[in-house]
Structures are given as C-alpha cells and as structure tokens.
Motif scaffolding. Structure first.
Motif, PDB file in Angstrom:
ATOM      1  N   GLY A   1     -12.226 -13.026   3.117  1.00 21.85           N
ATOM      2  CA  GLY A   1     -11.199 -14.034   2.892  1.00 21.85           C
ATOM      3  C   GLY A   1     -10.043 -13.471   2.070  1.00 21.85           C
ATOM      4  O   GLY A   1      -8.866 -13.695   2.384  1.00 21.85           O
ATOM      5  N   ALA A   2     -10.400 -12.711   1.022  1.00 22.21           N
ATOM      6  CA  ALA A   2      -9.361 -12.084   0.195  1.00 22.21           C
ATOM      7  C   ALA A   2      -8.598 -11.029   0.990  1.00 22.21           C
ATOM      8  O   ALA A   2      -7.365 -10.929   0.898  1.00 22.21           O
ATOM      9  N   LEU A   3      -9.317 -10.225   1.787  1.00 23.82           N
ATOM     10  CA  LEU A   3      -8.656  -9.195   2.597  1.00 23.82           C
ATOM     11  C   LEU A   3      -7.726  -9.816   3.636  1.00 23.82           C
ATOM     12  O   LEU A   3      -6.638  -9.294   3.901  1.00 23.82           O
ATOM     13  N   ALA A   4      -8.166 -10.925   4.228  1.00 23.25           N
ATOM     14  CA  ALA A   4      -7.343 -11.584   5.246  1.00 23.25           C
ATOM     15  C   ALA A   4      -6.009 -12.031   4.666  1.00 23.25           C
ATOM     16  O   ALA A   4      -4.959 -11.900   5.314  1.00 23.25           O
ATOM     17  N   VAL A   5      -6.026 -12.550   3.434  1.00 23.12           N
ATOM     18  CA  VAL A   5      -4.778 -12.960   2.787  1.00 23.12           C
ATOM     19  C   VAL A   5      -3.876 -11.746   2.578  1.00 23.12           C
ATOM     20  O   VAL A   5      -2.662 -11.804   2.798  1.00 23.12           O
ATOM     21  N   LEU A   6      -4.468 -10.607   2.156  1.00 21.73           N
ATOM     22  CA  LEU A   6      -3.687  -9.392   1.961  1.00 21.73           C
ATOM     23  C   LEU A   6      -3.066  -8.915   3.274  1.00 21.73           C
ATOM     24  O   LEU A   6      -1.877  -8.575   3.338  1.00 21.73           O
TER      25      LEU A   6
END
Length: 512
Positions: free
Chosen positions: A419-424
C-alpha cells in the motif's frame, strides 16, 4: 492415536464439521467487506472506526492463533475447536446487536479470539483424525468446499446490504455455528495427545501474543501513518524483539508452546517461508486487482466479484485432485510449479492497461486470473498437507497455528508495505505527467496530494474545467502504472515461494 478413513462415517463427520466452522469464519470476512458502506451509514462510523471494524478481528486473530493451535494439542482439539466456535458465535451475536462503531470494534475483537481457537483447530482435527495417506485429499476437499462457500460471501453481503439487513452478516453465523457444535458433540471423537509434557507455557503465550500483536498493529498503521512514524516503526521493532525473546525462552523451556526444534526441520521451515511469500503476493495482487477493476476500469462491485469465478471453479475442480496426487507422488512438484504458475498469472495481470470495461474482460484479465487460479489450486492442499505432515500428530495444532499465523501476517504485511509502495509509485507517475501541464505550484501540489487516495484520487476543486479532464487521465494512467509495478512485485513473491519449494521440499523427512 487411532485415525479413520476419509470415506468412513467418522471421517465424513470430521470433514462436515470442520468445513462448516471454517466456512462460517471465511464467509463473515468476505461478506463484511461488501456491507461496509451500509454499516458506516447506519452506525455513523468515521473512516478510522471503519478501519478498526475490519482490522480489530485480524489483530486478535494474528496475535492469538499460535496459542489456539497449541491449546488444542494440549487440552484436546475437539474441545478447543468447540470453544472457539462458541466464542465466535457469541462475538457474532454481539456484533449483530452493536449500537455503535466502538461497540462493534470491541465485539469484533471477541470474534477474533474465537477465530484464533477455531481456525487452526479445523486443520489440526483433520490431520489428527484422517489416515496419513488420505490427508492431502482431505485437505484438498476442505480447501475446495470452503473456497466455494467463501466466494458466496460477497453475493450474500451485497444482497443483505441492498435490503438494509447488514446485521444479518453476523447473525447468519449463529445457526451455522450451532449446527457445527451439535455435530461435533454427537459425531466426532476427541483428539487428544498424551505424549510429552502437557503443561501450559504461560510465559511463551504472553510473549507470542504481545509480539504478534505489536507486529500486526505496526503493519496495520503503516499505510496511514508511514513507516517513519514512531507508532509504526516502534511497534514493529517491539514486536520483533518480543518474538526473538519468545524463541530464546522457548528454546530453554521444559514444556515449550512452540518447540524451537520444529524449525530445524527444513520442510517445516521451507513450507512456512513458501506460505509467507506466496500469500503476501496473493494478498497484494488480489487487493490491487480489485481496486484497478472498480476504481479505474469501470467494473461494478458485482462484476468485479464475478471476474474471480474462474479462480473459484479451478479451486473446486483441482484442489482435491492435487491433494490426492501429492499423497501419491509427493508434494515437491506441486510446491514448485504451483507458486510459479500463480506468479505467471500475476505477471500477465500486470500487463493489463486501460481497457474498455467489463466487455474486454476475456482478452485482458481472464488469462491472468486463470493462471493465478491454476497455480493456487495446485498449491493449497499439498502445501497445507506438507506443513501438517512435517510434524508428529501431537504437534499438529501447533503446526497449524504457526502456518495460519504466517498466512495472516503475510496478508497484513503485504497490504501495508505494498500500500505504501503503491502511493510512492502513483505519486511519482503523477508528478512526471503534470510537469508539462500549465498549472501553478500550489495546483500541482494539490494534484499530487490526492495520490494518497490511490484509485479514489479526485481532481482538486481549484483546477479549471479545461484541465479537469487532463488531470483525471493523469490519475488513471498513474494508477495503472502503479498497479502494474505492484502486480510485478506480487509475481516476484510468488516465484520466490516456488524457489522455497525447490530448495526445501525433498523426500518426506523424519517428523519432529
């Protein structure tokens, strides 16, 4: 301990009761996701409260599932399994009557306690009751049937939500649970172990519960707070530290809840590593596939649910067969090929760009979903049977608890990290696209700020109508870019699971 044939009357009752109880928990989880909007409106729940309605259950389940498996080995698998069902029924009933979001969160925690006693008990009861040469087939049957009924959860949830009856998602557990308890009491024999020290390991129980709780809590908070927040990295570090202390204490304990020697068994260690990588990839892949279909490609919730029917059908048709073949020829081929086929399916899904909606399904998403379904169908039953078969029967509950805990942590970990990587990824793609647009600095900042909402990103209010359409296209293209990278990483995790099968699964080892 006496075991029975799968086709015998006793064997059939073991299967019926374990499937009923497992289906109750799985339907509850999938159906709840669908009724969340109706639940939020009815209880006037905030976004944060809605988050904990979903995850309070997961927090308790992940924290206590290892204890639940160990208690079954020591106190009697049928007894602990029935206790878990009873607690789950009580929690479900209370959830159905909850008058506020806060109370619902508390009652979901009670459901999680019941689930921690119940879920490892189902597989432990099958493993300890069914003849060894039929366990793969039995677990394949359990996997196929529970998958079938679980996939009905979203349909049931949608129907009840549309009718304004979201509370019945919880009430429906009551008759299912009562039937399972009656059948268990009358038709299933107790499975109890007398080998070894049967005393309870209280220090180990406290350490593992606290460690898993902190680890899970940290991962659950990561998407909203970011890894740099002390609440996130502090709880994750604390959880890892407590679990390390737990392993040290268990290694010195005379009656450990989790005998550390189990991890010297390469098959047990390897299958749990395979489980972690495969289910982390599967969890992230399924989540972002659903988000892409609904938020970007224009599928309805119902259409999105129906697109997974090939996955379900393949599980029903193949899981039992794969379990039987693994019993006969050994699990290694299935545990190498299965995750790799699933990885190919995820990789195919990563190449899907903007489509024409649901009518383009057969030439876009369908091949990847078939690959994913084939891979999981070949893997699930042999994997579970291999985990359970790598330990002596008197530790089957512990083995099931460990493997279930790994599965849950893998899902929470994947959703948090990915989820954090997707935002990045999304933010980076959007920033690249808007460089050439005639927007001022504050407008560009507002456009990028929306990327934390992923597929729900909306065009800021101060963007004029001329550029409104362009920003929407930037969001769509940016999300598809992020989706593709996440699916490729998910595929990589599945391939890593196949590598674990290749490295660790050899001839059946001596049981621990």
């Amino acid at each position: 301990m006496t075991t029975v044939a799968l086709h015998s009357s006793a064997g059939k009752w073991v299967m019926v009761t374990t499937i009923l109880a497992s289906a109750m928990a799985f339907i509850d989880g999938t159906a709840l996701n669908v009724v969340l909007p109706a639940l939020q409106q009815s209880l006037k729940a905030s976004a944060a409260e809605l988050f904990w309605v979903l995850n309070a259950y997961m927090l308790m389940l992940a924290s206590l599932i290892l204890i639940g498996g160990s208690l079954g080995d020591r106190l009697g698998r049928k007894k602990v399994f029935m206790a878990g069902i009873f607690v789950f029924i009580l929690g479900s009933t209370a959830c159905g009557f909850a008058g506020s979001a806060t109370m619902l969160i508390v009652f979901r925690m009670i459901q999680g306690i019941g689930g921690a006693l119940m879920i490892p008990g189902s597989l432990s009861l099958i493993t300890s009751s069914i003849n060894e040469n039929e366990r793969g087939k039995a677990i394949g049957t359990w996997s196929a049937v529970t998958t079938l009924v679980t996939m009905g959860g979203p349909v049931l949830g949608g129907a009840l939500a549309d009718a304004g009856l979201w509370r019945y998602i919880f009430f429906i557990n009551v008759p299912i649970g009562i039937v399972a308890l009656v059948f268990l009491a009358w038709k299933v024999n107790e499975s109890r172990e007398t080998e070894g020290d049967q005393r309870l390991d209280f220090p180990g129980a406290v350490l593992t519960a606290a460690g898993l709780a902190l680890l899970t809590f940290g991962f659950l908070r990561m998407p909203s707070l970011g890894f740099g927040n002390p609440q996130v990295y502090g709880t994750i570090a604390g959880g890892i530290l407590l679990l390390v202390i737990f392993m040290v204490v268990e290694n010195k304990s005379r009656h450990p809840m989790l005998p550390v020697r189990l991890f010297k068994n390469l098959t047990f260690t390897g299958t749990n590593l395979l489980t972690f990588f495969l289910y982390a990839g599967l969890g992230a892949g399924m989540l972002f596939l659903s988000l892409d279909m609904v938020q970007v490609q224009g599928y309805s919730q119902l259409q999105s649910g129906l697109t997974f029917l090939p996955f379900t059908v393949l599980m029903i048709l193949i899981a039992r067969f794969a379990g039987s073949m693994a019993d006969k020829y050994g699990p290694r081929l299935f545990l190498v090929a299965g995750p790799c086929i699933a990885g190919v399916g995820l990789l195919l899904l990563s190449f899907v760009k903007q489509t024409r909606g649901a009518e383009a399904y057969w030439t876009t998403f369908f091949p990847g979903i078939v690959g994913l379904g084939l891979g999981m169908s070949f893997t699930v039953a042999p994997l579970t049977a291999t985990v359970m078969g790598s330990v002596s029967d008197h530790l089957s509950g512990t083995a099931s608890g460990v493997n279930n805990a790994v599965t849950r942590i893998a899902g929470v970990f994947a959703n948090a990290i990915f989820g954090a990587l997707a935002v990045l990824f999304f933010s980076g793609a959007v920033q690249r696209e808007i460089r050439v647009l005639p927007l001022n600095a504050s407008q560009k900042e507002a456009v990028v700020a929306q990327t934390v909402n992923l597929g729900n990103a909306t065009v800021p209010a101060d963007i004029d109508s001329i550029h409104h359409h362009m920003i929407r296209k930037v969001y769509k293209d940016g999300f598809i870019t992020a989706y593709g990278r996440i699916m490729q990483l998910s595929a990589g995790l599945a391939f890593l699971g196949g590598l674990m099968g290749f490295l660790f699964i050899r001839k059946p080892p001596a049981k621990e």
